[in-house]
Design an enzyme around this catalytic site. Structure first.
Site, PDB file in Angstrom:
ATOM      1  N   GLU A 140       0.816  -1.204   0.000  1.00  0.00           N
ATOM      2  CA  GLU A 140       0.000   0.000   0.000  1.00  0.00           C
ATOM      3  C   GLU A 140       0.857   1.263   0.000  1.00  0.00           C
ATOM      4  O   GLU A 140       0.558   2.235  -0.707  1.00  0.00           O
ATOM      5  CB  GLU A 140      -0.916   0.014   1.226  1.00  0.00           C
ATOM      6  CG  GLU A 140      -1.853  -1.195   1.323  1.00  0.00           C
ATOM      7  CD  GLU A 140      -1.298  -2.310   2.187  1.00  0.00           C
ATOM      8  OE1 GLU A 140      -2.064  -2.875   2.989  1.00  0.00           O
ATOM      9  OE2 GLU A 140      -0.092  -2.624   2.046  1.00  0.00           O
TER      10      GLU A 140
ATOM     11  N   TRP B  14      21.055 -38.348 -15.541  1.00  0.00           N
ATOM     12  CA  TRP B  14      19.972 -37.487 -15.068  1.00  0.00           C
ATOM     13  C   TRP B  14      18.679 -38.010 -15.649  1.00  0.00           C
ATOM     14  O   TRP B  14      18.619 -38.316 -16.845  1.00  0.00           O
ATOM     15  CB  TRP B  14      20.192 -36.039 -15.496  1.00  0.00           C
ATOM     16  CG  TRP B  14      21.401 -35.413 -14.900  1.00  0.00           C
ATOM     17  CD1 TRP B  14      22.603 -35.213 -15.488  1.00  0.00           C
ATOM     18  CD2 TRP B  14      21.507 -34.871 -13.578  1.00  0.00           C
ATOM     19  NE1 TRP B  14      23.468 -34.587 -14.633  1.00  0.00           N
ATOM     20  CE2 TRP B  14      22.803 -34.356 -13.435  1.00  0.00           C
ATOM     21  CE3 TRP B  14      20.625 -34.776 -12.502  1.00  0.00           C
ATOM     22  CZ2 TRP B  14      23.252 -33.753 -12.262  1.00  0.00           C
ATOM     23  CZ3 TRP B  14      21.070 -34.164 -11.342  1.00  0.00           C
ATOM     24  CH2 TRP B  14      22.360 -33.664 -11.225  1.00  0.00           C
TER      25      TRP B  14
ATOM     26  N   THR C  15      19.776 -40.627   0.462  1.00  0.00           N
ATOM     27  CA  THR C  15      19.991 -39.824  -0.741  1.00  0.00           C
ATOM     28  C   THR C  15      21.381 -39.212  -0.731  1.00  0.00           C
ATOM     29  O   THR C  15      22.066 -39.166  -1.764  1.00  0.00           O
ATOM     30  CB  THR C  15      18.919 -38.715  -0.833  1.00  0.00           C
ATOM     31  OG1 THR C  15      17.644 -39.318  -1.039  1.00  0.00           O
ATOM     32  CG2 THR C  15      19.211 -37.760  -1.976  1.00  0.00           C
TER      33      THR C  15
ATOM     34  N   GLU D  31      12.866 -33.251  -0.898  1.00  0.00           N
ATOM     35  CA  GLU D  31      13.370 -33.752  -2.176  1.00  0.00           C
ATOM     36  C   GLU D  31      13.619 -35.259  -2.190  1.00  0.00           C
ATOM     37  O   GLU D  31      13.946 -35.814  -3.222  1.00  0.00           O
ATOM     38  CB  GLU D  31      14.649 -33.008  -2.572  1.00  0.00           C
ATOM     39  CG  GLU D  31      14.405 -31.587  -3.047  1.00  0.00           C
ATOM     40  CD  GLU D  31      15.420 -31.134  -4.083  1.00  0.00           C
ATOM     41  OE1 GLU D  31      16.060 -32.001  -4.725  1.00  0.00           O
ATOM     42  OE2 GLU D  31      15.581 -29.916  -4.247  1.00  0.00           O
TER      43      GLU D  31
ATOM     44  N   VAL E 114      11.836 -40.969   2.691  1.00  0.00           N
ATOM     45  CA  VAL E 114      11.542 -39.677   3.319  1.00  0.00           C
ATOM     46  C   VAL E 114      10.248 -39.097   2.753  1.00  0.00           C
ATOM     47  O   VAL E 114       9.378 -38.639   3.494  1.00  0.00           O
ATOM     48  CB  VAL E 114      12.720 -38.697   3.129  1.00  0.00           C
ATOM     49  CG1 VAL E 114      12.326 -37.284   3.556  1.00  0.00           C
ATOM     50  CG2 VAL E 114      13.925 -39.161   3.941  1.00  0.00           C
TER      51      VAL E 114
END
Length: 364
Positions: free
Chosen positions: A54, A172, A198, A294, A299
């Site tokens: 504002e 990947w 991981t 991730e 998990v």
């Protein structure tokens, strides 16, 4: 309210989005000032601790704000925080009408901002585009309501749902465009959470490249404190914080701290793993608003089993791995399809050869 009101509020919502990643734990807020069907000022909350939307819009409007209408995505604040009350700036500017998308549930505002404006003979209307405004600020609202951060779950998988091959290879799965999107997502987070499995398998850095508006702390769920000193997370702990979450019985806490990592001992959830709900309580006390889970699969599964996930970002590559490889979400899972979590809002975006399925968990 007429159709023009909706147009200006939509513009305010678009402006508010520009603050994502910069203003948390404050809410995202956008404001538009209209005089005789012409925008004379607009602004958004740009950075935490700086002027609110504002005030920025009023500064741009100047004298043109007198007798104008202010459209704002959240009820104006009426208390002294890191910045002065917006209500007083609105009154001084001579605004005659305020249209707010929603009431601010923050205890020091919560209807009091609207009351202050009405005391100054300013017409106040609440509720235009309320659903969109609540969606915009879902993380802020959850932190206020529950004391816990908003949880994003992210993974990359093949078309047949695998996050790695049967040998564990995962680099990947997705292409460059999907990985860029992942880094943009990371750059809006307060924390990135992964399991020790991981870390041992992939040795990730979990940094944001290129840097985003936030630098998320890297959190490793590591019951027994097995994080090796050769890990990339440890090597970069002096640049980006690392928090290792262990069980109280872990014997390596001092060693982890000597490696530059912070540690947090949490109670056992009953499966020889730290209680993730207690973890979320702690992160909420630290005023974290958005956290990204991730992986790995266990998990992610533990967060889904606990019904702790709010939003999903699933990257899918047009590849088929086959075999006895890990799927994205493990854990206990549900017994019946009728009990499976579903997405209440979702969309699909193509990223090069891959697609991103992004949606909100249906809480009902």
């Amino acid at each position: 309210m007429d159709s023009r009101d909706e147009v200006w509020m939509e513009r305010a919502i678009d402006l508010a989005e520009k603050g994502r990643g910069y203003v948390e734990p404050n809410p995202l807020v956008g404001a538009v000032i209209v005089q005789e069907d012409r925008v004379v000022g607009e602004g958004w909350h740009e950075r935490y601790g700086e002027a609110h939307a504002e005030v920025n819009a009023l500064a741009q409007a100047g004298e043109s704000a007198r007798e104008a209408t202010l459209y704002v995505t959240l009820e104006p604040c009426c208390h002294q925080g890191k910045t002065p009350p917006c209500t007083e700036a609105i009154v001084r500017a001579g605004i005659k009408r305020v249209v707010a998308a929603m009431t601010d549930p923050f205890p020091q505002v919560a209807g009091q901002g609207s009351s202050r404006l009405e005391q100054a003979d300013i017409a106040v209307e609440i509720g235009l585009k309320e659903k969109e405004a609540k969606r915009l600020n879902a993380p802020y609202l959850k932190l206020l309501r529950t004391g816990r951060p908003y949880v994003h779950a992210k993974w990359a998988m093949t078309l047949d749902g695998k996050i790695a091959t049967r040998t564990g290879d995962s680099r990947w799965i997705t292409g460059d465009a999907a990985r860029r999107q992942t880094h943009e997502l990371r750059g809006r987070m307060d924390a990135i959470i992964v399991g020790i499995g991981t870390v041992l398998a992939d040795d990730p850095r979990l940094t944001v490249r290129p840097p985003g508006p936030r630098v998320p702390i890297r959190i490793v769920l590591d019951s027994r404190g097995r994080l090796p000193k050769t890990a990339n997370l440890v090597k970069t702990a002096g640049e980006v914080p690392v928090l290792v979450v262990t069980l109280p019985t872990a014997s390596s806490v001092q060693e982890l701290q000597a490696m530059g990592c912070a540690t947090l001992g949490l109670p056992d959830a009953g499966n020889d793993r730290p209680d993730i709900l207690v973890l979320l309580d702690e992160l909420g006390r630290r005023r974290m608003t958005n956290v990204l889970v991730e992986g790995g699969a266990e998990v992610l599964g533990s967060f889904f089993d606990a019904r702790a996930v709010d939003e999903v970002h699933a990257f899918v590559a047009p590849r088929i791995a086959g075999g006895n490889a890990k799927t994205a979400v493990a854990g206990r899972g549900v017994e019946k399809i009728a009990d499976a979590l579903s997405l209440a809002e979702w969309k699909i975006e193509q990223l090069g050869p891959d697609v991103l399925l992004h949606g909100i968990i249906n809480s009902q």
